[in-house]
Design an enzyme around this catalytic site. Structure first.
Site, PDB file in Angstrom:
ATOM      1  N   ARG A  32      10.881   2.050 -16.593  1.00  0.00           N
ATOM      2  CA  ARG A  32       9.743   2.796 -16.098  1.00  0.00           C
ATOM      3  C   ARG A  32       9.652   2.594 -14.592  1.00  0.00           C
ATOM      4  O   ARG A  32      10.240   1.652 -14.048  1.00  0.00           O
ATOM      5  CB  ARG A  32       8.431   2.356 -16.762  1.00  0.00           C
ATOM      6  CG  ARG A  32       7.979   0.969 -16.367  1.00  0.00           C
ATOM      7  CD  ARG A  32       6.698   0.541 -17.079  1.00  0.00           C
ATOM      8  NE  ARG A  32       5.549   1.358 -16.697  1.00  0.00           N
ATOM      9  CZ  ARG A  32       4.689   1.025 -15.740  1.00  0.00           C
ATOM     10  NH1 ARG A  32       4.849  -0.107 -15.059  1.00  0.00           N
ATOM     11  NH2 ARG A  32       3.655   1.792 -15.463  1.00  0.00           N
TER      12      ARG A  32
ATOM     13  N   GLU B 206       8.793   0.248  -7.903  1.00  0.00           N
ATOM     14  CA  GLU B 206       9.521  -0.718  -8.731  1.00  0.00           C
ATOM     15  C   GLU B 206      10.191   0.012  -9.890  1.00  0.00           C
ATOM     16  O   GLU B 206       9.526   0.711 -10.661  1.00  0.00           O
ATOM     17  CB  GLU B 206       8.560  -1.763  -9.300  1.00  0.00           C
ATOM     18  CG  GLU B 206       7.873  -2.615  -8.260  1.00  0.00           C
ATOM     19  CD  GLU B 206       6.809  -3.513  -8.857  1.00  0.00           C
ATOM     20  OE1 GLU B 206       6.311  -4.383  -8.126  1.00  0.00           O
ATOM     21  OE2 GLU B 206       6.461  -3.329 -10.046  1.00  0.00           O
TER      22      GLU B 206
ATOM     23  N   ASN C 294       6.978   1.979 -11.413  1.00  0.00           N
ATOM     24  CA  ASN C 294       5.642   1.573 -10.997  1.00  0.00           C
ATOM     25  C   ASN C 294       5.590   1.711  -9.477  1.00  0.00           C
ATOM     26  O   ASN C 294       6.613   1.610  -8.807  1.00  0.00           O
ATOM     27  CB  ASN C 294       5.380   0.128 -11.412  1.00  0.00           C
ATOM     28  CG  ASN C 294       3.934  -0.262 -11.259  1.00  0.00           C
ATOM     29  OD1 ASN C 294       3.033   0.524 -11.543  1.00  0.00           O
ATOM     30  ND2 ASN C 294       3.688  -1.486 -10.808  1.00  0.00           N
TER      31      ASN C 294
ATOM     32  N   TYR D 177      -2.511   7.407 -14.253  1.00  0.00           N
ATOM     33  CA  TYR D 177      -1.907   6.138 -14.657  1.00  0.00           C
ATOM     34  C   TYR D 177      -1.385   6.242 -16.087  1.00  0.00           C
ATOM     35  O   TYR D 177      -2.092   6.705 -16.987  1.00  0.00           O
ATOM     36  CB  TYR D 177      -2.952   5.021 -14.563  1.00  0.00           C
ATOM     37  CG  TYR D 177      -2.392   3.650 -14.867  1.00  0.00           C
ATOM     38  CD1 TYR D 177      -1.764   2.905 -13.886  1.00  0.00           C
ATOM     39  CD2 TYR D 177      -2.476   3.114 -16.147  1.00  0.00           C
ATOM     40  CE1 TYR D 177      -1.238   1.657 -14.156  1.00  0.00           C
ATOM     41  CE2 TYR D 177      -1.964   1.860 -16.434  1.00  0.00           C
ATOM     42  CZ  TYR D 177      -1.345   1.135 -15.424  1.00  0.00           C
ATOM     43  OH  TYR D 177      -0.828  -0.108 -15.708  1.00  0.00           O
TER      44      TYR D 177
END
Length: 314
Positions: A225, A267, A227, A38
């Site tokens: 970014r 996403e 996700n 993560y």
């Protein structure tokens, strides 16, 4: 870019959503390595990006545009609170409308057109058969409030974050395809408050650093970014409000149907400073791909095995 007809790509009921080979090719695969940890994983949203990729333009649209805007309309009909804007966000809403119209028209001229002379504006959305003249800043010249008007024509969710007291607050947005969160619940919350359920990140001090970084984003310097999560069936709306519809789906997965019924949900999150209001646009552009379709791209075979293992162990 070819847009699929809106009535052939359903995200509910019989789930007729499908990706073409081109959509699979350009899918934003989130695992650059076989190991995953993560991380914040932000990078500059440098434009133009690679031709034909999801990073080519400021705001990406693809073959699912009409299907996703039709799904948005259905969700808003069922639950109007998925679209909200606090009164002090009025200028940010107009900022957003102008920003989207400018970039859609510039990047997809076959489908959109936008002209502005002073405050007099003309907007054309050919796929949705919309032709609207209006006065910038005058909500009475639009059929609905400006954020909702343009939000219904956008592919992807978004929030408008107000920045004050060295913090960010979720004070406006259109969220009709969230992954397990609710705009109505999070509205008005600060950055750390709406990220409260995220495991480990608070203890690691990640959000302190991220908040400072996001508050420093400048006009003309957007970031992005990826996700990701997993979802059962190609369902866009997996909100807490509709948990009674999709929560039981997790119990239906077997080794026989995992390839067809489990989807990797990615996403593409973009953060863009609006020029006049200085609100922060938080775009959440969602892409879905089945495990079976993942296997067809030979660049991802090792990572696909990891995805399958995650699915079968969850």
């Amino acid at each position: 870019m070819q847009l699929a007809p809106r009535d052939t790509q359903a995200f509910r009921g019989q789930f007729t959503y499908r990706n073409s080979p081109e959509a699979i090719r350009r899918f934003p695969f989130p695992f650059p390595e076989d190991d995953y940890i993560y991380s914040v994983n932000t990078e500059p949203h440098t434009l133009p990006g690679p031709k034909g990729s999801v990073y080519e333009h400021m705001l990406d649209i693809d073959e699912h545009y009409l299907s996703e805007t039709a799904e948005r309309a259905m969700v808003l009909e069922e639950d109007p609170e998925r679209c909200l804007a606090m009164p002090h966000m009025d200028q940010a809403c107009w900022d957003l409308l102008e920003f989207v119209m400018i970039h859609y028209a510039k990047d997809y001229p076959t489908h959109f057109a936008f002209t502005q002379v002073g405050d007099q504006c003309e907007w054309v959305n050919r796929p949705m058969d919309i032709h609207q003249t209006f006065v910038m800043g005058d909500a009475t010249t639009l059929p609905m409030p400006p954020m909702e008007f343009i939000g219904r024509q956008m592919q992807g969710d978004f929030a408008l974050l107000d920045q004050r007291d060295a913090d960010l607050f979720m004070d406006a947005g259109v969220i009709t395809s969230p992954a397990d969160w609710s705009l109505a619940f999070d509205a008005g919350m600060s950055f750390k408050q709406w990220h409260g359920p995220v495991p480990l990140a608070h203890e690691m001090g990640i959000f302190d650093r991220v908040l400072k970084y996001l508050c420093a984003i400048q006009v003309g310097k957007p970031i992005r970014r990826l996700n990701w999560t997993m979802t059962i069936h190609p369902r866009m709306d997996s909100s807490p409000e509709t948990y009674h519809r999709w929560g039981v789906d997790r119990n239906s997965i077997t080794s026989e149907n995992v390839g067809n019924d489990v989807f990797l949900r990615v996403e593409l999150q973009t953060l863009i400073r609006m020029p006049r209001s200085h609100a922060l646009f938080f775009g959440i552009r969602t892409y879905l791909i089945s495990m079976n379709d993942l296997k067809t791209n030979q660049a991802w075979p090792d990572d696909c095995i990891v995805c399958w293992q995650i699915c079968l162990s969850s």
